[in-house]
Design an enzyme around this catalytic site. Structure first.
Site, PDB file in Angstrom:
ATOM      1  N   ARG A   1       6.521   9.374   5.476  1.00 54.73           N
ATOM      2  CA  ARG A   1       7.883   8.964   5.831  1.00 54.73           C
ATOM      3  C   ARG A   1       8.494   9.898   6.876  1.00 54.73           C
ATOM      4  O   ARG A   1       9.284   9.459   7.705  1.00 54.73           O
ATOM      5  CB  ARG A   1       8.764   8.895   4.587  1.00 54.73           C
ATOM      6  CG  ARG A   1       8.506   7.631   3.792  1.00 54.73           C
ATOM      7  CD  ARG A   1       9.464   7.515   2.647  1.00 54.73           C
ATOM      8  NE  ARG A   1       9.392   6.186   2.064  1.00 54.73           N
ATOM      9  CZ  ARG A   1       9.817   5.894   0.843  1.00 54.73           C
ATOM     10  NH1 ARG A   1      10.342   6.838   0.084  1.00 54.73           N
ATOM     11  NH2 ARG A   1       9.736   4.663   0.385  1.00 54.73           N
TER      12      ARG A   1
ATOM     13  N   LYS B   1       3.363  -4.808 -13.301  1.00 54.23           N
ATOM     14  CA  LYS B   1       4.288  -5.678 -14.024  1.00 54.23           C
ATOM     15  C   LYS B   1       4.711  -6.920 -13.270  1.00 54.23           C
ATOM     16  O   LYS B   1       5.081  -6.839 -12.100  1.00 54.23           O
ATOM     17  CB  LYS B   1       5.551  -4.888 -14.350  1.00 54.23           C
ATOM     18  CG  LYS B   1       5.359  -3.897 -15.445  1.00 54.23           C
ATOM     19  CD  LYS B   1       6.671  -3.266 -15.764  1.00 54.23           C
ATOM     20  CE  LYS B   1       6.604  -2.493 -17.060  1.00 54.23           C
ATOM     21  NZ  LYS B   1       7.883  -1.858 -17.330  1.00 54.23           N
TER      22      LYS B   1
ATOM     23  N   GLY C   1       4.653   2.034  -2.430  1.00 51.86           N
ATOM     24  CA  GLY C   1       4.068   3.355  -2.675  1.00 51.86           C
ATOM     25  C   GLY C   1       2.589   3.321  -3.031  1.00 51.86           C
ATOM     26  O   GLY C   1       1.769   4.001  -2.407  1.00 51.86           O
TER      27      GLY C   1
ATOM     28  N   GLY D   1      11.022  -0.700  -2.500  1.00 50.04           N
ATOM     29  CA  GLY D   1      11.988  -1.714  -2.942  1.00 50.04           C
ATOM     30  C   GLY D   1      12.568  -2.504  -1.774  1.00 50.04           C
ATOM     31  O   GLY D   1      12.777  -3.722  -1.878  1.00 50.04           O
TER      32      GLY D   1
HETATM   33  C1  3PG Z   1      12.040   4.486  -2.128  1.00 46.26           C
HETATM   34  O1  3PG Z   1      11.293   5.447  -2.416  1.00 46.26           O
HETATM   35  O2  3PG Z   1      11.714   3.306  -2.350  1.00 46.26           O
HETATM   36  C2  3PG Z   1      13.314   4.787  -1.398  1.00 46.26           C
HETATM   37  O3  3PG Z   1      13.364   6.104  -0.968  1.00 46.26           O
HETATM   38  C3  3PG Z   1      14.518   4.405  -2.214  1.00 46.26           C
HETATM   39  O4  3PG Z   1      14.622   5.253  -3.323  1.00 46.26           O
HETATM   40  P1  3PG Z   1      15.467   4.773  -4.603  1.00 46.26           P
HETATM   41  O5  3PG Z   1      14.705   3.637  -5.219  1.00 46.26           O
HETATM   42  O6  3PG Z   1      15.566   5.981  -5.478  1.00 46.26           O
HETATM   43  O7  3PG Z   1      16.805   4.312  -4.090  1.00 46.26           O
END
Ligand code: 3PG
Length: 391
Positions: free
Chosen positions: A38, A195, A347, A370
């Site tokens: 990132r 999931k 991830g 997300g």
């Molecule tokens: C992630 O890792 O998906 C982003 O950095 C957002 O993090 P968060 O889900 O803690 O808001």
């Protein structure tokens, strides 16, 4: 859509205080960054502003600390050190920044974790206005946090004198729009992970958009169970069986959803565990599925070979374990070898891309987890919506 926002690259930045919201939320273990992907993704944006003599102030979160206090475990200090190395020039780390900071033109400062500030998550107006007062230009570049409506992603964009999109945010939105808006067909989605519940709305949305929906992991197990197959002690979500039946019956769209015909099973995940390949119809009530089998992988690869566009999120099995690595590896290699325009995000997916060394051959790798899922589901990202209002 993207023409509707201001772009950082079109603005005069010289001498200006430019706050750039990046997602520098990197995994850190014992004070060491374990993946700087990132950070590397943000470099081009930072360098662009530095080369134009902007006074660059970086904002980011790291992890999910409790608000209202600082916590060493979630400090961005190691990120400042790593960024200095990557940029080959010092990045000033500022613990106490909300009252304003001095930065020279062409220099970079990184502020401590925005999530230490009370009101960040609730998008508090007072906090957002204080953040906005730091800058003349606010650049939203954190695609991976653009699905969060928080003070440093949305509120600040509302109150900053100028709010625009950074180059990384634009690259991400361009690549994902290319997949969703007018994709070369067949459009194939490869969705894995533990999931069904965490990807419910994505699966429903994709069923109406893609030609084939390829599934693995616990998602595939629950779908198999929904067809009446005894998946033994495998990870499933009993509460989602009815949803899975509806998905397979075409309630959400006409995508074909080929299910695994063979899988790799074992009794547990100990290091010395051996996996056994079994046809799904031969599973017994003691089996636990940890990967798709070779026949399934070959069938999935045929779809991937014929695809015009591929969207990949989630592994096919427990790919961290050598016995259960094969399904995910075959998908990764097939996606990398094919001619399709391919986009990967999330991830675990990025960890798999790294493990199999296929990063160069994938057309676009998103920094989002997300945010990536929300975008492919068709949701408007709140931080992008504000930029449109401020254009
Ligand atoms: C992630 O890792 O998906 C982003 O950095 C957002 O993090 P968060 O889900 O803690 O808001």
């Amino acid at each position: 859509m993207l023409s509707a926002v201001k772009r950082m690259t079109e603005l005069e930045l010289s001498g200006k205080r430019v706050v750039i919201r990046e997602d520098l939320n990197a995994p850190i273990k014992d004070g060491q960054i374990t993946s700087d992907k990132r950070l590397r993704a943000a470099l081009r944006t930072i360098q662009f502003a530095v080369e134009r003599d902007a006074r660059v102030i970086l904002l980011s979160h790291l992890g999910r600390p409790a608000e209202g206090a600082s916590d060493r475990a979630f400090s961005l200090e190691p990120v400042a050190d790593r960024l200095s190395q990557l940029l080959t020039s010092p990045v000033m780390f500022v613990k106490d920044w909300l009252g304003g900071i001095e930065v020279e033109p062409g220099s970079v400062a990184l502020c401590e974790n925005v999530r230490f500030e009370t009101g960040e998550k609730a998008n508090d107006e007072v906090l957002a206005r204080r953040m906005a007062a730091l800058c003349e230009i606010f650049v939203m570049d954190a695609f991976a946090t653009a699905h969060r409506s928080q003070a440093s992603t949305c509120g600040i964009a509302r109150y900053a004198p100028v709010a625009c999109a950074g180059p990384l945010l634009i690259r991400e939105l361009d690549a994902l729009s290319k997949v969703l808006e007018n994709p070369a067909r067949p459009l194939v989605a490869v969705i894995g992970g533990a999931k069904v519940s965490s990807k419910l709305s994505v699966l429903s949305a994709l069923a109406g958009k893609v030609d084939q929906l390829i599934v693995g992991g616990g998602i595939a197990n629950t779908l198999l169970a929904a067809t009446g197959i005894d998946v033994g002690r495998s990870l499933i979500e009993p509460g989602r069986l009815d949803y899975c039946k509806s998905l397979l019956a075409g309630k959400f769209g006409a995508a074909s959803i080929p299910l695994p015909t063979d899988v790799v099973v074992a009794n547990g995940l100990e290091r010395d565990t051996h996996g056994t390949i079994k046809l799904t119809r031969d599973l017994t009530n003691d089996d636990m599925i940890f990967d798709i089998g070779p026949e399934t992988a070959a069938g999935y690869c045929d779809y991937i070979d014929r695809a015009g566009t591929i969207l990949w999120n989630g592994p096919m099995g427990v790919f961290e374990h050598p016995e259960f690595v094969h399904g995910t590896r075959r998908m990764a290699e097939a996606i990398a070898a094919g001619k399709a325009f391919s986009v990967a995000g999330g991830g675990d997916t990025l960890a798999a891309v790294e493990q199999f060394g296929v990063g160069e051959a994938i057309s676009y790798i998103s920094t989002g987890g997300g945010a990536f899922l929300d975008f492919i589901e068709g949701k408007e990202l709140p931080a992008v919506a504000v930029l449109k209002e401020r254009a």
